[in-house]
Design a protein around this motif. Structure first.
Motif, PDB file in Angstrom:
ATOM      1  N   ALA A 128      51.714  42.261  44.893  1.00 17.27           N
ATOM      2  CA  ALA A 128      51.699  40.800  44.986  1.00 17.27           C
ATOM      3  C   ALA A 128      50.564  40.323  45.890  1.00 17.27           C
ATOM      4  CB  ALA A 128      53.036  40.295  45.507  1.00 17.27           C
ATOM      5  N   THR A 129      50.322  41.050  46.972  1.00 14.47           N
ATOM      6  CA  THR A 129      49.237  40.687  47.885  1.00 14.47           C
ATOM      7  C   THR A 129      47.886  40.796  47.192  1.00 14.47           C
ATOM      8  OG1 THR A 129      50.544  41.466  49.761  1.00 14.47           O
ATOM      9  CG2 THR A 129      48.191  41.204  50.121  1.00 14.47           C
ATOM     10  N   ALA A 130      47.683  41.870  46.441  1.00 17.99           N
ATOM     11  CA  ALA A 130      46.429  42.056  45.716  1.00 17.99           C
ATOM     12  C   ALA A 130      46.251  40.989  44.642  1.00 17.99           C
ATOM     13  CB  ALA A 130      46.378  43.445  45.097  1.00 17.99           C
ATOM     14  N   GLN A 131      47.343  40.640  43.948  1.00 23.81           N
ATOM     15  CA  GLN A 131      47.261  39.596  42.929  1.00 23.81           C
ATOM     16  C   GLN A 131      46.870  38.264  43.551  1.00 23.81           C
ATOM     17  OE1 GLN A 131      51.213  39.999  41.301  1.00 23.81           O
ATOM     18  NE2 GLN A 131      50.419  40.956  39.439  1.00 23.81           N
ATOM     19  N   TYR A 132      47.470  37.937  44.693  1.00 22.14           N
ATOM     20  CA  TYR A 132      47.119  36.694  45.375  1.00 22.14           C
ATOM     21  C   TYR A 132      45.657  36.732  45.820  1.00 22.14           C
ATOM     22  CZ  TYR A 132      46.767  32.954  48.708  1.00 22.14           C
ATOM     23  OH  TYR A 132      46.348  31.835  49.375  1.00 22.14           O
ATOM     24  N   GLY A 140      36.935  42.518  43.436  1.00 25.75           N
ATOM     25  CA  GLY A 140      36.881  43.955  43.159  1.00 25.75           C
ATOM     26  C   GLY A 140      37.717  44.771  44.125  1.00 25.75           C
ATOM     27  N   ALA A 141      37.684  44.405  45.393  1.00 25.53           N
ATOM     28  CA  ALA A 141      38.479  45.130  46.391  1.00 25.53           C
ATOM     29  C   ALA A 141      39.967  44.972  46.120  1.00 25.53           C
ATOM     30  CB  ALA A 141      38.135  44.631  47.795  1.00 25.53           C
ATOM     31  N   ASN A 142      40.383  43.764  45.785  1.00 21.34           N
ATOM     32  CA  ASN A 142      41.800  43.541  45.476  1.00 21.34           C
ATOM     33  C   ASN A 142      42.208  44.236  44.189  1.00 21.34           C
ATOM     34  OD1 ASN A 142      43.172  41.725  47.492  1.00 21.34           O
ATOM     35  ND2 ASN A 142      41.279  40.612  47.153  1.00 21.34           N
ATOM     36  N   ALA A 143      41.306  44.310  43.215  1.00 22.00           N
ATOM     37  CA  ALA A 143      41.603  45.045  41.983  1.00 22.00           C
ATOM     38  C   ALA A 143      41.788  46.527  42.295  1.00 22.00           C
ATOM     39  CB  ALA A 143      40.490  44.839  40.963  1.00 22.00           C
ATOM     40  N   CYS A 144      40.990  47.046  43.204  1.00 20.06           N
ATOM     41  CA  CYS A 144      41.117  48.447  43.615  1.00 20.06           C
ATOM     42  C   CYS A 144      42.467  48.686  44.305  1.00 20.06           C
ATOM     43  CB  CYS A 144      39.964  48.823  44.532  1.00 20.06           C
ATOM     44  SG  CYS A 144      39.829  50.579  44.853  1.00 20.06           S
ATOM     45  N   VAL A 145      42.877  47.770  45.153  1.00 24.52           N
ATOM     46  CA  VAL A 145      44.188  47.871  45.818  1.00 24.52           C
ATOM     47  C   VAL A 145      45.300  47.846  44.776  1.00 24.52           C
ATOM     48  CG1 VAL A 145      45.821  46.649  47.318  1.00 24.52           C
ATOM     49  CG2 VAL A 145      43.440  46.910  48.019  1.00 24.52           C
ATOM     50  N   LEU A 146      45.159  46.977  43.791  1.00 21.60           N
ATOM     51  CA  LEU A 146      46.164  46.872  42.734  1.00 21.60           C
ATOM     52  C   LEU A 146      46.266  48.182  41.934  1.00 21.60           C
ATOM     53  CD1 LEU A 146      48.128  44.903  41.364  1.00 21.60           C
ATOM     54  CD2 LEU A 146      46.246  44.188  39.907  1.00 21.60           C
ATOM     55  N   ARG A 147      45.131  48.758  41.571  1.00 22.86           N
ATOM     56  CA  ARG A 147      45.132  50.027  40.839  1.00 22.86           C
ATOM     57  C   ARG A 147      45.762  51.145  41.680  1.00 22.86           C
ATOM     58  NH1 ARG A 147      40.078  48.186  39.011  1.00 22.86           N
ATOM     59  NH2 ARG A 147      39.015  49.272  40.706  1.00 22.86           N
TER      60      ARG A 147
END
Length: 73
Positions: A5-9, A52-59
Motif C-alpha cells: 500500500a505504501t509503494a502504491q501511494y 521507479g523506486a516505488n515500483a521496485c519496492v512493490l515488486r
C-alpha cells in the motif's frame, strides 16, 4: 505497515508530481506564465525516479509474499 500500500501511494504521488510538471511545461508559452523549465525538468526526473523506486519496492514486497506462501505450503 503494509509495504504494498505504501509503494502504491508513492507511485500515485510520483505520477501526480510528474503530471503537474508536464502541465506547467505545456502552459509555458502562455502569457503571464511563471513556468521555470529547469525546475520542471528536475521535478519530472525526480518523479520518474520516485515512481521507479516505488515500483521496485512493490515488486520486492510481492516476491517476498510469494516466497513466504511457498514456505508455508
Amino acid at each position: 505497515m503494509n509495504p504494498i500500500a505504501t509503494a502504491q501511494y508513492g507511485m500515485f504521488a510520483a505520477a501526480s508530481r510528474f503530471d503537474s510538471a508536464v502541465q506547467r511545461v505545456a502552459r509555458m508559452g502562455e502569457t503571464n506564465s511563471d513556468t521555470d523549465l529547469t525546475q520542471d525538468v528536475v521535478d519530472m526526473t525526480e518523479a520518474k525516479q520516485a515512481f521507479g523506486a516505488n515500483a521496485c519496492v512493490l515488486r520486492t514486497a510481492d516476491k517476498m509474499a510469494g516466497d513466504l506462501l511457498d514456505m508455508l505450503s
